[in-house]
Design an enzyme around this catalytic site. Structure first.
Site, PDB file in Angstrom:
ATOM      1  N   ASP A 120       0.762  -1.192  -0.098  1.00  0.00           N
ATOM      2  CA  ASP A 120      -0.023   0.055  -0.066  1.00  0.00           C
ATOM      3  C   ASP A 120       0.775   1.359   0.003  1.00  0.00           C
ATOM      4  OD1 ASP A 120      -2.090  -2.009   0.431  1.00  0.00           O
ATOM      5  OD2 ASP A 120      -2.946  -0.843   2.026  1.00  0.00           O
ATOM      6  N   LYS A 149      -6.839   3.093  -2.574  1.00  0.00           N
ATOM      7  CA  LYS A 149      -7.258   2.860  -1.435  1.00  0.00           C
ATOM      8  C   LYS A 149      -7.517   4.526  -0.830  1.00  0.00           C
ATOM      9  CE  LYS A 149      -5.568   1.537   3.287  1.00  0.00           C
ATOM     10  NZ  LYS A 149      -4.332   0.565   3.749  1.00  0.00           N
TER      11      LYS A 149
END
Length: 216
Positions: A89, A151
């Protein structure tokens, strides 16, 4: 609906101890969560703890502000993968985006994507810092970079995901990129609302720990 399969069980505070990570992994394994999301220094430990489970290890990169050099992000990502991370991420360079330096934003993401090969890449765009047009532009850059997920949030900014923002992202990327809703999702009911509008993953903190996550 089995909510557990959507959950990235997340612990990213700077004061997280090894004991905290052990507890995080134990709870994730017990509940069948999809992944744990942790800082890169704990990837080796988490990988060992989850070795005989289906729970993945996700490491954050360029966290939490995304403003470090691309080469630093690439190095950190490679090290996390070497230590056993299944997913990365990364936080975009928000300053570059706001400067309309879109070429540098794309290079930042693409270089990390190239560095991690076939591993999953989620790109954190930090929606609370962006207006609607900037959110759309960030999504378009992610499309160009062929990332796996967008995200919404790091959890370290003013606020996190909203249903409205997720709908904007979904309208922009359609089914080409999956969405991970992050920050402030504290119960099953809220998580289900996001899943119903097309979210594929939910980043949930340890506040989920004592809650039942499987719902018929």
């Amino acid at each position: 609906m089995d909510i557990s399969k959507y959950i990235d069980y997340t612990l990213l505070t700077p004061v997280s101890t090894e004991r905290n990570i052990i507890d995080l992994c134990y709870t994730a394994k017990k509940n069948g969560f999809y992944a744990v999301c942790i800082n890169s220094s704990y990837v080796l430990l988490a990988k060992q703890l989850l070795e005989e489970s289906n729970t993945k290890v996700c490491s954050v990169i360029g966290f939490p502000f995304g403003s470090m050099a691309t080469a630093s992000k690439v190095y950190e990502a490679k090290q996390a993968i070497s230590d056993g991370a299944d997913e990365i991420d990364m936080v975009i360079n928000i300053g570059f985006l706001k400067s309309r330096n879109y070429v540098s934003v794309l290079k930042d993401i693409s270089d990390v994507k190239l560095a991690i090969g076939d591993k999953i890449l989620k790109v954190i765009i930090e929606v609370s810092e962006l207006n609607k047009n900037e959110i759309i532009k960030a999504c378009e850059i992610c499309l160009d970079a062929n990332v796996d997920y967008i995200k919404t949030s790091s959890g370290f900014s003013k606020s996190g995901a909203t249903l409205t923002v997720v709908k904007i992202i979904k309208k922009t990327v359609k089914d080409h990129i999956k969405i991970c809703a992050s920050d402030g999702i504290k119960n099953i009911e809220t998580a289900k609302k996001y899943i119903d509008i097309g979210v594929s993953r939910i980043s949930a903190s340890t506040e989920f720990k004592q809650k039942r996550v499987t719902q018929k």
